[in-house]
Design a protein around this motif. Structure first.
Motif, PDB file in Angstrom:
ATOM      1  N   GLU A  36      44.473  31.861  49.132  1.00 14.76           N
ATOM      2  CA  GLU A  36      43.110  32.199  49.571  1.00 14.76           C
ATOM      3  C   GLU A  36      42.884  33.707  49.619  1.00 14.76           C
ATOM      4  OE1 GLU A  36      40.092  31.431  53.356  1.00 14.76           O
ATOM      5  OE2 GLU A  36      42.039  30.433  53.268  1.00 14.76           O
ATOM      6  N   GLU A  37      43.871  34.464  50.126  1.00 18.75           N
ATOM      7  CA  GLU A  37      43.718  35.915  50.196  1.00 18.75           C
ATOM      8  C   GLU A  37      43.647  36.528  48.805  1.00 18.75           C
ATOM      9  OE1 GLU A  37      46.761  37.594  52.529  1.00 18.75           O
ATOM     10  OE2 GLU A  37      46.115  36.672  54.425  1.00 18.75           O
ATOM     11  N   ILE A  38      44.460  35.971  47.892  1.00 19.23           N
ATOM     12  CA  ILE A  38      44.421  36.479  46.519  1.00 19.23           C
ATOM     13  C   ILE A  38      43.072  36.164  45.882  1.00 19.23           C
ATOM     14  CG2 ILE A  38      45.429  36.243  44.226  1.00 19.23           C
ATOM     15  CD1 ILE A  38      48.098  35.731  45.531  1.00 19.23           C
ATOM     16  N   ALA A  39      42.563  34.958  46.162  1.00 18.95           N
ATOM     17  CA  ALA A  39      41.261  34.577  45.612  1.00 18.95           C
ATOM     18  C   ALA A  39      40.156  35.509  46.104  1.00 18.95           C
ATOM     19  CB  ALA A  39      40.945  33.136  45.989  1.00 18.95           C
ATOM     20  N   VAL A  40      40.205  35.844  47.408  1.00 20.81           N
ATOM     21  CA  VAL A  40      39.203  36.770  47.970  1.00 20.81           C
ATOM     22  C   VAL A  40      39.329  38.135  47.330  1.00 20.81           C
ATOM     23  CG1 VAL A  40      38.471  37.975  50.057  1.00 20.81           C
ATOM     24  CG2 VAL A  40      39.045  35.540  50.160  1.00 20.81           C
ATOM     25  N   ALA A  41      40.589  38.596  47.160  1.00 18.66           N
ATOM     26  CA  ALA A  41      40.812  39.908  46.552  1.00 18.66           C
ATOM     27  C   ALA A  41      40.314  39.936  45.115  1.00 18.66           C
ATOM     28  CB  ALA A  41      42.294  40.268  46.611  1.00 18.66           C
ATOM     29  N   GLU A  42      40.581  38.847  44.376  1.00 16.41           N
ATOM     30  CA  GLU A  42      40.122  38.782  42.988  1.00 16.41           C
ATOM     31  C   GLU A  42      38.595  38.777  42.917  1.00 16.41           C
ATOM     32  OE1 GLU A  42      41.998  35.332  41.442  1.00 16.41           O
ATOM     33  OE2 GLU A  42      43.809  36.416  40.805  1.00 16.41           O
ATOM     34  N   LYS A  43      37.964  38.099  43.884  1.00 14.52           N
ATOM     35  CA  LYS A  43      36.503  38.075  43.921  1.00 14.52           C
ATOM     36  C   LYS A  43      35.945  39.472  44.179  1.00 14.52           C
ATOM     37  CE  LYS A  43      32.627  35.671  46.088  1.00 14.52           C
ATOM     38  NZ  LYS A  43      32.228  34.658  47.103  1.00 14.52           N
ATOM     39  N   LYS A  44      36.569  40.187  45.134  1.00 11.85           N
ATOM     40  CA  LYS A  44      36.129  41.554  45.428  1.00 11.85           C
ATOM     41  C   LYS A  44      36.345  42.467  44.234  1.00 11.85           C
ATOM     42  CE  LYS A  44      36.842  41.462  50.444  1.00 11.85           C
ATOM     43  NZ  LYS A  44      37.581  42.057  51.594  1.00 11.85           N
ATOM     44  N   LEU A  45      37.480  42.288  43.559  1.00  7.42           N
ATOM     45  CA  LEU A  45      37.773  43.101  42.389  1.00  7.42           C
ATOM     46  C   LEU A  45      36.744  42.856  41.286  1.00  7.42           C
ATOM     47  CD1 LEU A  45      39.593  45.042  40.846  1.00  7.42           C
ATOM     48  CD2 LEU A  45      40.998  43.083  40.157  1.00  7.42           C
TER      49      LEU A  45
END
Length: 275
Positions: free
Chosen positions: A71-80
């Motif tokens: 989930e944290e990686i998904a959020v980071a990828e979305k922000k990126l």
């Protein structure tokens, strides 16, 4: 390698990377022989299917695998992704703004006097041609004045769109103005001077002297041309020599008249003193 007993020849299954394939056979060592499923549009607007390349796969699934992302990686990828989108937007805006500025400068540079506007904005003006003396000055010599601070450099224009750069001796504009031509190097300044002085000399000779009988501008431009190595015609040289003779004669007559007046005053003084 274990074979899934539920898989049968002719079934449509999925590879690890999500490709839809048809099971053709299974080797003795448990490797699946598959063919890529291809979909194409037929003449009636519908879809048909065919086989593509045959490959060997060690694993197959009845449903296409889906990557599981923390989930944290998904959020980071979305922000990126959002940051990349904003960067692209800003870059596009910057490029459009730069293009607009260049287009505007290109339009302005078509006007006489604004040929070097972009170079002036970028600080690339290194020399000026002083149109009073036609001397080449560095930017510091033309604009800076040690005793009273910097001089005033201004752009003058009229209703007809004629523009010219002028420098005032004083930054408040209270002194005299001298027209200057900006240049980006000493060589550029020499080329600008040659072209301008040749043109000014021709105008002064044909328009002022020959047509209107006013020799002053021709004489001053001729002196500047010979000083700075600008070519002059033999006729100009002859006319200048004739004018110089006339000026010399006038100077001699004026000097003689002044001498006679001085002698007359001296005679009166001696008479009054009884000398």
């Amino acid at each position: 390698m274990a074979i899934n007993p539920d898989f049968e020849i002719g079934m449509e299954l999925f590879t690890k990377d999500g490709r839809r394939v048809e099971l053709l056979a299974v080797t003795v060592d448990g490797v699946y022989v598959v063919s890529q499923v291809l979909r194409f549009e037929d003449y009636d607007g519908g879809y048909g299917y065919s086989r593509g390349e045959t490959t060997f796969e060690e694993e197959l699934w009845s449903k296409a695998p889906v990557a599981v992302v923390d989930e944290e990686i998904a959020v980071a990828e979305k922000k990126l992704a959002e940051a990349e989108r904003l960067r692209s937007v800003r870059l596009s805006e910057a490029l459009n703004a730069e293009r607009e500025v260049k287009d505007r400068l290109a339009k302005l540079s078509k006007y006489k006097g604004l040929e070097h506007l972009e170079a002036f904005i970028d600080g690339k003006i290194t020399h000026f041609v002083d149109l009073y003396s036609y001397d080449i000055l560095t930017a510091a010599q033309a604009i800076e004045r040690r005793e009273y601070g910097p001089k005033l450099l201004s752009l003058f224009g009229d209703a007809k769109g004629n523009l010219e750069w002028r420098v005032n001796e004083y930054k408040d504009g209270s002194g005299s103005w001298r027209e200057m031509l900006p240049a980006t190097s000493e060589e550029d300044a020499a080329s600008i001077r040659s072209e301008r002085l040749s043109s000014d000399l021709a105008d002064a000779y044909f328009e002022e002297f020959k047509k209107k009988g006013r020799p002053y501008h021709f004489q001053t431009k001729f002196k500047a041309a010979t000083k700075h190595g600008i070519p002059v015609t033999d006729q100009m040289r002859s006319d200048y020599a004739d004018l110089a003779k006339i000026d010399l004669k006038k100077a001699e007559e004026e000097a003689l008249r002044s001498c006679n007046q001085a002698n007359e005053r001296l005679a009166r003084i001696r008479s009054e003193l009884g000398v």
